[in-house]
Design an enzyme around this catalytic site. Structure first.
Site, PDB file in Angstrom:
ATOM      1  N   ASP A   9       0.880  -1.168   0.000  1.00 54.69           N
ATOM      2  CA  ASP A   9       0.000   0.000   0.000  1.00 54.69           C
ATOM      3  C   ASP A   9       0.925   1.228   0.000  1.00 54.69           C
ATOM      4  O   ASP A   9       2.123   1.110   0.301  1.00 54.69           O
ATOM      5  CB  ASP A   9      -0.863  -0.047   1.274  1.00 54.69           C
ATOM      6  CG  ASP A   9      -1.673   1.210   1.458  1.00 54.69           C
ATOM      7  OD1 ASP A   9      -2.272   1.683   0.473  1.00 54.69           O
ATOM      8  OD2 ASP A   9      -1.699   1.727   2.601  1.00 54.69           O
ATOM      9  N   ASP A  11      -0.135   5.029   1.020  1.00 55.18           N
ATOM     10  CA  ASP A  11      -0.375   5.952   2.138  1.00 55.18           C
ATOM     11  C   ASP A  11      -0.287   5.197   3.467  1.00 55.18           C
ATOM     12  O   ASP A  11      -1.097   4.317   3.726  1.00 55.18           O
ATOM     13  CB  ASP A  11      -1.771   6.585   2.017  1.00 55.18           C
ATOM     14  CG  ASP A  11      -1.887   7.515   0.816  1.00 55.18           C
ATOM     15  OD1 ASP A  11      -0.972   8.324   0.611  1.00 55.18           O
ATOM     16  OD2 ASP A  11      -2.889   7.428   0.094  1.00 55.18           O
TER      17      ASP A  11
HETATM   18  C1  G6P Z   1      -5.587   6.036   0.045  1.00 55.04           C
HETATM   19  C2  G6P Z   1      -5.818   6.785   1.345  1.00 55.04           C
HETATM   20  C3  G6P Z   1      -7.254   7.262   1.442  1.00 55.04           C
HETATM   21  C4  G6P Z   1      -7.649   8.037   0.195  1.00 55.04           C
HETATM   22  C5  G6P Z   1      -7.455   7.152  -1.036  1.00 55.04           C
HETATM   23  C6  G6P Z   1      -7.792   7.880  -2.330  1.00 55.04           C
HETATM   24  O1  G6P Z   1      -6.176   4.795   0.118  1.00 55.04           O
HETATM   25  O2  G6P Z   1      -5.530   5.954   2.456  1.00 55.04           O
HETATM   26  O3  G6P Z   1      -7.381   8.080   2.589  1.00 55.04           O
HETATM   27  O4  G6P Z   1      -8.995   8.466   0.258  1.00 55.04           O
HETATM   28  O5  G6P Z   1      -6.096   6.747  -1.091  1.00 55.04           O
HETATM   29  O6  G6P Z   1      -6.856   8.905  -2.530  1.00 55.04           O
HETATM   30  P1  G6P Z   1      -6.973  10.017  -3.659  1.00 55.04           P
HETATM   31  O7  G6P Z   1      -5.578  10.615  -3.685  1.00 55.04           O
HETATM   32  O8  G6P Z   1      -7.328   9.327  -4.933  1.00 55.04           O
HETATM   33  O9  G6P Z   1      -8.018  10.978  -3.232  1.00 55.04           O
HETATM   34 MG    MG Z   2      -2.746   3.051   3.688  1.00 57.00          MG
END
Ligand code: G6P
Ligand code: MG
Length: 226
Positions: A9, A11
């Protein structure tokens, strides 16, 4: 069975952008008259942008207050704020141990993949100077279902040419651990509040190649199949 790939993953595993997502959502939610705190935000980890918005609106009792076009505008506003905040991200924002781990995985001839539902993943990798660090990055734009659906991890396995059973997935979010488990991979959780991870570590400092390869061997000892 040999370990063929490790799929990450982004983030919360490669870099810590959760607080940047939170700040942007808190501003947009506030403008919509909804208050969110860190505890609520923890449940948004690993959840796609539009699904996060849906959960925020439900949380504020405003699930029917905005039509589709207005919801798109709210999501767009959040993303503008989030992308602005990414300007602070440099190659120093990699979480501890990650650069060494990716290096060691390569040395062991094991493939590396990325399975993030963030549409900003390419931008973040480039800010971290990690554009070439992974053998394959699944494209979030091609994935219709957010984690905990396994789709993004399965796409990463397919792109790497490995079977899920030959891969480890690493996640900091409960939705992500559930996605890895549903994909049929072995799961590694980073953080303290995760359930059902096959291996649980409290931070990326513990996430070494020695630790991952030992974990794989433990799980595949012949006596385990008896
Ligand atoms: C990751 C983060 C989420 C976020 C998602 C979409 O999974 O943990 O918090 O909403 O990405 O991110 P984006 O940059 O496409 O808004
Ligand atoms: Mg994450």
């Amino acid at each position: 069975m040999n370990l063929k790939a490790v799929i990450f993953d982004l983030d919360g595993v490669i870099t810590d952008t959760a607080h940047l997502h939170f700040r942007a959502w808190r501003t947009v939610a506030g403008e919509a008259g909804i208050d969110i705190d860190e505890t609520f935000n923890a449940g948004l980890k690993g959840i796609s942008r539009m699904e996060s918005l849906r959960r925020i609106l439900c949380h504020g009792g405003k699930e029917n207050a905005f039509d589709n076009e207005q919801q798109q505008a709210l999501a767009q506003r959040k993303n503008t704020l989030y992308v602005q905040s990414l300007a602070s991200l440099t190659r120093d924002a990699l979480l501890p141990g990650i650069r060494q781990l990716l290096h060691d995985i390569r040395l062991a001839n094991v493939k590396t993949g990325l399975a993030s539902v963030s549409l900003n993943a390419p931008r973040i990798l480039s800010a971290l100077d990690m554009g070439a660090a992974f053998d394959f990055c699944a494209d979030a734009a091609q994935i219709a279902r957010s984690k905990p659906d396994p789709a993004i991890f399965l796409a990463a396995c397919q792109g790497l040419g490995v079977r899920p059973q030959e891969a480890i997935g690493i996640e900091d979010a409960q939705a992500g651990i559930d996605a890895i488990n549903a994909a049929g991979m072995l799961s590694v959780g980073i953080g303290d509040d995760l359930r059902h991870a096959d291996l649980q570590l409290s931070s990326t400092t513990e996430l070494t190649w020695r630790c991952l390869s030992g974990f794989w061997v433990d799980k595949h000892q012949p006596d385990r199949a008896r």
